[in-house]
Structures are given as C-alpha cells and as structure tokens.
Design an enzyme around this catalytic site. Structure first.
Site, PDB file in Angstrom:
ATOM      1  N   GLU A  47       0.886  -1.174   0.000  1.00  0.00           N
ATOM      2  CA  GLU A  47       0.000   0.000   0.000  1.00  0.00           C
ATOM      3  C   GLU A  47       0.922   1.222   0.000  1.00  0.00           C
ATOM      4  OE1 GLU A  47      -2.796   2.874   0.299  1.00  0.00           O
ATOM      5  OE2 GLU A  47      -1.281   2.664   1.849  1.00  0.00           O
ATOM      6  N   CYS A  78       3.600  -2.660  -8.694  1.00  0.00           N
ATOM      7  CA  CYS A  78       2.324  -2.217  -8.121  1.00  0.00           C
ATOM      8  C   CYS A  78       2.541  -1.021  -7.176  1.00  0.00           C
ATOM      9  CB  CYS A  78       1.615  -3.390  -7.469  1.00  0.00           C
ATOM     10  SG  CYS A  78      -0.152  -3.114  -7.383  1.00  0.00           S
ATOM     11  N   ILE A 134      -3.667  -6.587  -8.681  1.00  0.00           N
ATOM     12  CA  ILE A 134      -4.369  -6.502  -7.399  1.00  0.00           C
ATOM     13  C   ILE A 134      -4.505  -5.031  -7.007  1.00  0.00           C
ATOM     14  CG2 ILE A 134      -4.382  -7.202  -4.961  1.00  0.00           C
ATOM     15  CD1 ILE A 134      -2.459  -9.512  -5.814  1.00  0.00           C
ATOM     16  N   HIS A 170       1.905  -8.176 -10.609  1.00  0.00           N
ATOM     17  CA  HIS A 170       2.735  -8.855  -9.602  1.00  0.00           C
ATOM     18  C   HIS A 170       3.472 -10.050 -10.203  1.00  0.00           C
ATOM     19  CE1 HIS A 170       1.323  -6.941  -5.801  1.00  0.00           C
ATOM     20  NE2 HIS A 170       0.328  -6.588  -6.589  1.00  0.00           N
ATOM     21  N   GLU A 172       5.924 -11.529  -9.112  1.00  0.00           N
ATOM     22  CA  GLU A 172       6.428 -12.422  -8.051  1.00  0.00           C
ATOM     23  C   GLU A 172       5.374 -13.436  -7.619  1.00  0.00           C
ATOM     24  OE1 GLU A 172       5.259  -9.478  -7.719  1.00  0.00           O
ATOM     25  OE2 GLU A 172       4.251  -9.222  -5.794  1.00  0.00           O
TER      26      GLU A 172
END
Ligand code: GLN
Length: 193
Positions: A47, A78, A134, A170, A172
């Site tokens: 975040e 992200c 996400i 993402h 990963e």
C-alpha cells in the site's frame, strides 16, 4: 550480484523467492545500512501511502535516492511502481519520484479490483506473460525517455526509464521468471564485471 528487497510491508518474500530462482542472492532491506552492499533494489507491492510513510520513518528515502542517482537499478511492482513515479493523480503522497511517469492509483475500480490476464511484453519474447493485478495502478502519462514495455487494453502497465523498471502487476506471484530475469539483465549491464 546481491539484490535488496525493500521489506517494510507487502510481497517482499515472494520477490526474494523469484530472484533466488533466477540464481541471484537477495537480502531484506529495512534500514539504510542494509543498502550499502546491494547492487539493485526491488520495491514490492503493498500500500503505497503506508510504504511512503514507513520509508520516511525508517529514514530510507534519501539513501535510496542517493544510490539511485549514483546508478542503482530499481524495480517497482504495483505499490512499488507508485513509489517510483514523479506524479500521482489526485494524491500528494510521498514518492521517490525517480521516473517521469504519471500514475493513477486503484485505477481499475472496485468491480475489477483483482484480475489476471495475458500480456504481450515484446522485450520478454513472443510468449505472453500471465499477469496478476491486485488493486493495481496504471500509467497515464510517460515523458520522453520512458519506454513503454506493455499495455493492458490501452493502458500502460509496464515501463522502463534507463535503470528503473516498473510493472503494475505482480510478477512475483506467478512462476514465470521472465520479468525478474529482465531486471537482472539490466543490473548486469550496469554492474562492472
Ligand atoms: N492499491 C495499492 C496502492 O495504491 C497498490 C496495490 C498493490 O501493490 N497490490 O498503493
């Protein structure tokens, strides 16, 4: 080669796992002294307002900026993408501001908070990359000097400016290692043998 992964919050362990599968050593970075031995840094998802605050609290902003200006490659995914951007739409949050890009946070709206799709990323070869988004941002503007590496529909979701690389998704979280391998190739090009 040693790649540091910013480990204040978010998906840092998953990045370490992907990088180690590519054959490079990694370490977690939470304080400035841990940055000195790294050749490059990954800023994971999480975040971004919290990450920005933690980076200030842990006194990491200036040391990361200093090393970046001296040539350290950085890969942001992200929230990490948001941390690298110069401009965030409708927000005054703190970022590193290293890339000449403008970003819209949570850009896909509530109904598609999270989704997966196949992306065509020519620098990674012909095979599409399965990408997990996400609460993802996308890039709304890039300045000259920024290479767009991938679009999702008509939105920019992966870009590079010299040694700085960002992805809105993402890499990963899947077993496809090509994004990490691409970042490692950028580090290798910057690191004297
Ligand atoms: N929505 C988050 C932000 O704006 C980013 C989400 C993520 O990193 N998966 O910071």
């Amino acid at each position: 080669m040693l790649v540091g992964v910013l480990a204040l919050q978010g998906a840092f362990r998953e990045h370490q796992r992907s990088l180690e599968k590519c054959g490079v050593s990694t370490c977690q970075v939470r304080k400035a002294s841990e940055l000195h031995s790294v050749d490059a840094l990954v800023i994971p998802g999480g975040e971004s307002t919290t990450m920005g605050k933690l980076m200030s609290e842990f006194e990491l902003m200036k040391p990361i900026l200093d090393l970046a200006h001296q040539g350290m490659p950085i890969f942001g995914t992200c929230a990490g993408l948001i941390m690298l951007a110069k401009q965030i739409r409708n927000s005054r949050q703190q970022t590193l501001g290293l890339m000449d890009i403008e970003v819209e946070r949570n850009a896909y709206g509530r109904q598609v908070d999270s989704f997966e799709t196949d992306l065509n990323i020519p620098v990674l070869g012909a095979e599409p990359l399965r990408a997990v988004f996400i609460r993802a941002p996308y890039i709304t503007k890039v300045a000259e000097g920024v290479d767009v590496l991938a679009y999702c529909d008509d939105k920019i979701v992966c870009a590079r400016q010299d040694r700085f690389l960002v992805a809105a998704f993402h890499p990963e979280l899947t077993s496809d290692l090509r994004m990490h391998q691409y970042f490692i190739s950028l580090i290798a090009a910057k690191t004297p043998a």
